[in-house]
Design a protein around this motif. Structure first.
Motif, short mmCIF file in Angstrom:
data_model
loop_
_atom_site.label_atom_id
_atom_site.label_comp_id
_atom_site.label_asym_id
_atom_site.label_seq_id
_atom_site.Cartn_x
_atom_site.Cartn_y
_atom_site.Cartn_z
N UNK A 71 0.83 -1.20 0.00
CA UNK A 71 0.00 0.00 0.00
C UNK A 71 0.87 1.26 0.00
N UNK A 72 0.40 2.27 -0.73
CA UNK A 72 1.07 3.57 -0.71
C UNK A 72 0.06 4.68 -0.94
N UNK A 136 -9.85 8.67 -4.03
CA UNK A 136 -9.90 7.50 -4.91
C UNK A 136 -9.05 6.43 -4.25
N UNK A 137 -9.64 5.25 -4.08
CA UNK A 137 -8.90 4.11 -3.57
C UNK A 137 -8.84 3.07 -4.69
N UNK A 138 -7.66 2.55 -4.92
CA UNK A 138 -7.47 1.49 -5.91
C UNK A 138 -7.29 0.19 -5.16
N UNK A 150 -3.63 1.56 -3.15
CA UNK A 150 -3.24 2.96 -3.31
C UNK A 150 -4.42 3.88 -3.00
N UNK A 151 -4.11 5.06 -2.46
CA UNK A 151 -5.13 6.08 -2.23
C UNK A 151 -4.61 7.42 -2.72
N UNK A 152 -5.56 8.21 -3.21
CA UNK A 152 -5.25 9.55 -3.69
C UNK A 152 -6.32 10.50 -3.14
#
Length: 157
Positions: A71-72, A136-138, A150-152
């Motif tokens: 995760x990042x 946004x979560x991937x 990943x999160x943005x």
């Protein structure tokens, strides 16, 4: 004559409805992948709810499950171990984390959750409230389960 036209429209609408139901059931029974999109969206939505709940209840074990080991966030500067340490820190507490306009999109073993959120909490005894933000979560499905990789975030409301 007017009753006759109404009866025809009603019959056509009913036939269309029944055809749609039959076709959906047929596809689900004979083409297993055709109906799996709804199931996958439900699984991803459950992971999203667990992610939020983990923050509210300081549930580090659940956060460990929903975040992938790789995760990042924030351009790779925040990793899984940082998020786990923050949630475990007794000087940090999430009081509320509300989300709205949450949307889930699944494509094979990859999914995206987008929405809007606000967070309130306390850090070192001082209360804070985030401005409204979009996220946004991937997620990827690995070994049969969905995990956030990943999160943005953006403050562009």
């Amino acid at each position: 004559m007017q009753h006759y036209a109404y009866a025809i429209r009603l019959s056509v609408a009913l036939a269309t409805f029944l055809f749609g139901i039959t076709a959906t059931n047929f596809l689900g029974a004979f083409l297993p992948g055709a109906a799996s999109g709804d199931a996958a969206e439900g699984e991803v939505s459950r992971v999203e709810r667990e992610y939020v709940r983990a923050h509210l209840e300081r549930d580090v074990a659940t956060l460990d499950q929903v975040l992938a080991d790789d995760f990042s966030s924030f351009g790779g500067r925040v990793r899984k171990e940082h998020r786990m340490a923050l949630l475990a820190n007794p000087l940090f507490k999430v009081v509320s984390l509300t989300t709205e306009d949450v949307r889930v999109r699944v494509s094979g073993d990859e999914a995206w959750v987008t929405g809007k959120a606000r967070m309130k909490g306390a850090s070192r005894g001082r209360e804070f409230a985030s401005p409204p933000y979009e996220y946004t979560r991937r997620l990827l499905k690995r070994e049969g389960r969905w995990q956030i990789v990943h999160m943005k975030f953006s403050l562009s409301w």
